[in-house]
Design an enzyme around this catalytic site. Sequence first.
Site, PDB file in Angstrom:
ATOM      1  N   CYS A   1       0.815  -1.214   0.000  1.00 31.75           N
ATOM      2  CA  CYS A   1       0.000   0.000   0.000  1.00 31.75           C
ATOM      3  C   CYS A   1       0.852   1.270   0.000  1.00 31.75           C
ATOM      4  CB  CYS A   1      -0.873   0.030   1.239  1.00 31.75           C
ATOM      5  SG  CYS A   1      -1.887  -1.419   1.420  1.00 31.75           S
TER       6      CYS A   1
ATOM      7  N   ARG B   1       5.422  -0.586  -6.268  1.00 28.31           N
ATOM      8  CA  ARG B   1       5.432  -1.394  -5.056  1.00 28.31           C
ATOM      9  C   ARG B   1       4.378  -2.497  -5.067  1.00 28.31           C
ATOM     10  NH1 ARG B   1       7.273   1.124  -0.159  1.00 28.31           N
ATOM     11  NH2 ARG B   1       9.019   2.372  -0.798  1.00 28.31           N
TER      12      ARG B   1
ATOM     13  N   TRP C   1      -3.146  -2.727  -1.414  1.00 30.98           N
ATOM     14  CA  TRP C   1      -2.813  -4.126  -1.691  1.00 30.98           C
ATOM     15  C   TRP C   1      -3.655  -4.923  -0.697  1.00 30.98           C
ATOM     16  CZ3 TRP C   1      -0.451  -8.284   0.891  1.00 30.98           C
ATOM     17  CH2 TRP C   1       0.041  -9.304   0.068  1.00 30.98           C
TER      18      TRP C   1
ATOM     19  N   ASN D   1      -2.053   2.292   5.844  1.00 32.86           N
ATOM     20  CA  ASN D   1      -1.174   1.161   5.521  1.00 32.86           C
ATOM     21  C   ASN D   1      -1.001   0.345   6.795  1.00 32.86           C
ATOM     22  OD1 ASN D   1      -0.803   2.284   3.049  1.00 32.86           O
ATOM     23  ND2 ASN D   1       1.371   2.748   3.296  1.00 32.86           N
ATOM     24  N   GLY D   2      -0.954  -0.973   6.668  1.00 38.20           N
ATOM     25  CA  GLY D   2      -0.777  -1.817   7.844  1.00 38.20           C
ATOM     26  C   GLY D   2      -2.034  -2.624   8.116  1.00 38.20           C
TER      27      GLY D   2
ATOM     28  N   GLU E   1      17.374 -18.950  -5.266  1.00 40.75           N
ATOM     29  CA  GLU E   1      16.998 -17.659  -5.847  1.00 40.75           C
ATOM     30  C   GLU E   1      16.468 -17.843  -7.276  1.00 40.75           C
ATOM     31  OE1 GLU E   1      16.331 -14.839  -4.887  1.00 40.75           O
ATOM     32  OE2 GLU E   1      16.562 -13.516  -6.618  1.00 40.75           O
TER      33      GLU E   1
ATOM     34  N   LYS F   1      12.759 -16.721  -8.543  1.00 43.80           N
ATOM     35  CA  LYS F   1      12.525 -15.834  -9.706  1.00 43.80           C
ATOM     36  C   LYS F   1      11.532 -16.482 -10.657  1.00 43.80           C
ATOM     37  CE  LYS F   1      13.653 -12.844  -8.613  1.00 43.80           C
ATOM     38  NZ  LYS F   1      14.364 -12.529  -7.412  1.00 43.80           N
TER      39      LYS F   1
ATOM     40  N   GLU G   1       7.978 -16.482  -9.183  1.00 40.97           N
ATOM     41  CA  GLU G   1       7.413 -15.129  -9.038  1.00 40.97           C
ATOM     42  C   GLU G   1       6.856 -14.586 -10.346  1.00 40.97           C
ATOM     43  OE1 GLU G   1      10.919 -13.056  -7.282  1.00 40.97           O
ATOM     44  OE2 GLU G   1       9.422 -12.031  -6.083  1.00 40.97           O
TER      45      GLU G   1
ATOM     46  N   HIS H   1      17.220 -38.248  -1.340  1.00 45.55           N
ATOM     47  CA  HIS H   1      16.461 -38.315  -0.089  1.00 45.55           C
ATOM     48  C   HIS H   1      14.991 -37.938  -0.312  1.00 45.55           C
ATOM     49  CE1 HIS H   1      20.118 -39.067   2.117  1.00 45.55           C
ATOM     50  NE2 HIS H   1      20.674 -38.050   1.476  1.00 45.55           N
TER      51      HIS H   1
ATOM     52  N   LYS I   1       6.159  -4.925  -4.059  1.00 50.54           N
ATOM     53  CA  LYS I   1       7.606  -4.691  -4.046  1.00 50.54           C
ATOM     54  C   LYS I   1       8.140  -4.612  -2.622  1.00 50.54           C
ATOM     55  CE  LYS I   1      11.628  -3.780  -5.738  1.00 50.54           C
ATOM     56  NZ  LYS I   1      12.347  -4.993  -6.178  1.00 50.54           N
TER      57      LYS I   1
HETATM   58  O1  M6R Z   1      12.981  -5.193   0.572  1.00 50.56           O
HETATM   59  P1  M6R Z   1      13.422  -6.538   1.057  1.00 50.56           P
HETATM   60  O2  M6R Z   1      14.725  -6.961   0.470  1.00 50.56           O
HETATM   61  O3  M6R Z   1      13.450  -6.621   2.554  1.00 50.56           O
HETATM   62  O4  M6R Z   1      12.321  -7.534   0.550  1.00 50.56           O
HETATM   63  C1  M6R Z   1      12.360  -8.885   0.887  1.00 50.56           C
HETATM   64  C2  M6R Z   1      11.468  -9.694  -0.015  1.00 50.56           C
HETATM   65  O5  M6R Z   1      10.143  -9.277   0.107  1.00 50.56           O
HETATM   66  C3  M6R Z   1      11.897  -9.588  -1.482  1.00 50.56           C
HETATM   67  O6  M6R Z   1      13.215  -9.984  -1.659  1.00 50.56           O
HETATM   68  C4  M6R Z   1      10.993 -10.488  -2.365  1.00 50.56           C
HETATM   69  O7  M6R Z   1      11.221 -11.817  -2.059  1.00 50.56           O
HETATM   70  C5  M6R Z   1      11.239 -10.175  -3.836  1.00 50.56           C
HETATM   71  N1  M6R Z   1       9.979 -10.108  -4.518  1.00 50.56           N
HETATM   72  C6  M6R Z   1      12.051 -11.190  -4.519  1.00 50.56           C
HETATM   73  O8  M6R Z   1      12.162 -11.005  -5.879  1.00 50.56           O
END
Ligand code: M6R
Length: 609
Positions: free
Chosen positions: A2, A27, A74, A99-100, A482, A486, A489, A505, A604
């Site tokens: 948000c 964001r 959001w 927000n929150g 990672e 990606k 996501e 395993h 974001k």
């Molecule tokens: O701003 P931050 O690095 O603390 O955010 C952490 C995660 O929310 C962030 O890395 C998220 O996993 C990304 N979307 C990854 O691409």
Amino acid sequence: MCGIVGAVAERNVVQILLEGLRRLEYRGYDSAGVALIRENNLSIVKRTGKVQALVDAIDEDNGKGTTGVAHTRWATHGGVTEVNAHPHYSHDRFAVVHNGIIENHKYLRSELTQKGFEFVSETDTETIAHNIAANMAETGDLLQAVLTAVKGFEGAYGTVVIDKQNPNEMVVARSGSPLVIGLGIGENFVASDQMALFPVTRRFIFLQEGDVAKITRTSVTIIDSDGNEVEREATESNVQHDAGDKGTYRHYMLKEIYEQPDVIRNTLKERVTTDGLTDNLFGPNSDVIFEKTNYIKIIACGTSYHAGVTAKYWLEQYAGVHCDVEIASEFRYRKSFVPDNSLLITISQSGETADTLAALRLAKELGYMSSLAICNVDGSSLVRESEMSFMTKAGTEVGVASTKAFTTQLASLLMLTISIGQQKGMSSDVKSSMLAGLSSLPTKLEETLALSDEIEDLAEEFADKYHSLFLGRGDQYPIAMEGALKLKEISYIHAEAYASGELKHGPLALIDADMPVIVVAPNNELLEKLHSNVEEVRARGGIMYVFADKESQFESDETMRVVNVPNCKDAIAPIIYTIPLQLLSYYVALIKGTDVDQPRNLAKSVTVE
Ligand code: M6R
């Protein structure tokens, strides 16, 4: 997540508010709205979808006001509907953005319903609006009404309230969700992120936890969590908002992938030379603190957590310090043991991730010797609340899927490893080899990006797949994690990462021709082990995509496609091998036609837990 923008001025503020929302768009959000007060009239416009839909809905009648608040939502409580979008209102008089999460909203809702308030939305935020209306009936003063209301809130809030009967003020409150006041000349502003206000001011007051403030065109009155009126210092921001536009790139994510050689150059600049690192590179006295450090705890979320896991391998192997890494949302809710002389390191692109911030605050109570934030946003809450900080110089990252923030985190963590290693007796050979590796990074990254066409071609083979498996060993295991993150996501393909030694395993049961297996296989002491893992997959009819250098002796055949990655020194290999995995997920997402920069359901910056 948000976003909030508010303004009180003499001029019409609608364009300021809409531009602020546009700047917060990256964001992630699913609806947007604006409330404006003009001559004791309150107008509210909300739309689901993009900010552009809101802009299109604003006209001569509803688009004028000298005081206003705007919001990108959001969804947390209640679906993505116009009714649930902010601003929320009470008695057609008060408008609220938030927000929150108000955690005790059910209790508040039933209490307010008994008092006769009618709820129209499913949100927790509407309780704020009615609560203030109820208090206003008793106090007649908006600031007092908000001060009373926040006493009854449990959870997190950054909130802004306007009242059409007091049209020249906004009252704002912050607890667990950031708010910054922007100071203008004869006009003042508020936002959840200073970036939203850069077109109108560079002078900011960062509110602290528990602050409530009344903002008029010419004054700011702040009451702290103890109920005392306080002065908070105004600072001039030098933060660069350099996201620019996408240029010739189709998506921000691709632009950000290609920016990596340059931003890593910036991150290393004036910090690394062939002789060593600048003294106290991580903050005043950091060398003394590192010398004392016996144990390191790294806390982060998502991609930043993967950077932390990579750093654990480096810190233990090269610097000889015991290190654990933990996901912030786990750490904050369990009892943990803190050895003497422990250093807490948080890693975050945004510096506003709710769980990471809460973990930092908890660590202070638990008695960590010191705290260091590795962060991309100067002036963020994490940086301000940590004793030491180190800026990754990735520049603004717009794509929700983190790319350049991750590799600059890794480069920073390699510098940290050398810095701590120097205090712990790292040999000069190891140090010189790591420094040489770091200096070669930008050029090696450029060479690796040249694999783009080959990877785009390979991505075609993933377009009809639903599942995938990523394998790596040692410090490449977090790179596999990672890579899997990606892919899921942005392409929505289910992806899992395993340390290759774990294959037999369990996950070997999943292998068939419909489950592509992606292997990161640099030429190091674990290469032979990886060759064996590859054979195990081949024997079960698996199809593999192997990223390895030429000397690794993997050959393409009917069950395996090999992409040759440039040779590089051991320590920087995780950074180099990240690139092909970023490109792979980007091109798969492109083929699948997803919203690459703003993937569904994601934000974001995750400012609520
Ligand atoms: O701003 P931050 O690095 O603390 O955010 C952490 C995660 O929310 C962030 O890395 C998220 O996993 C990304 N979307 C990854 O691409």
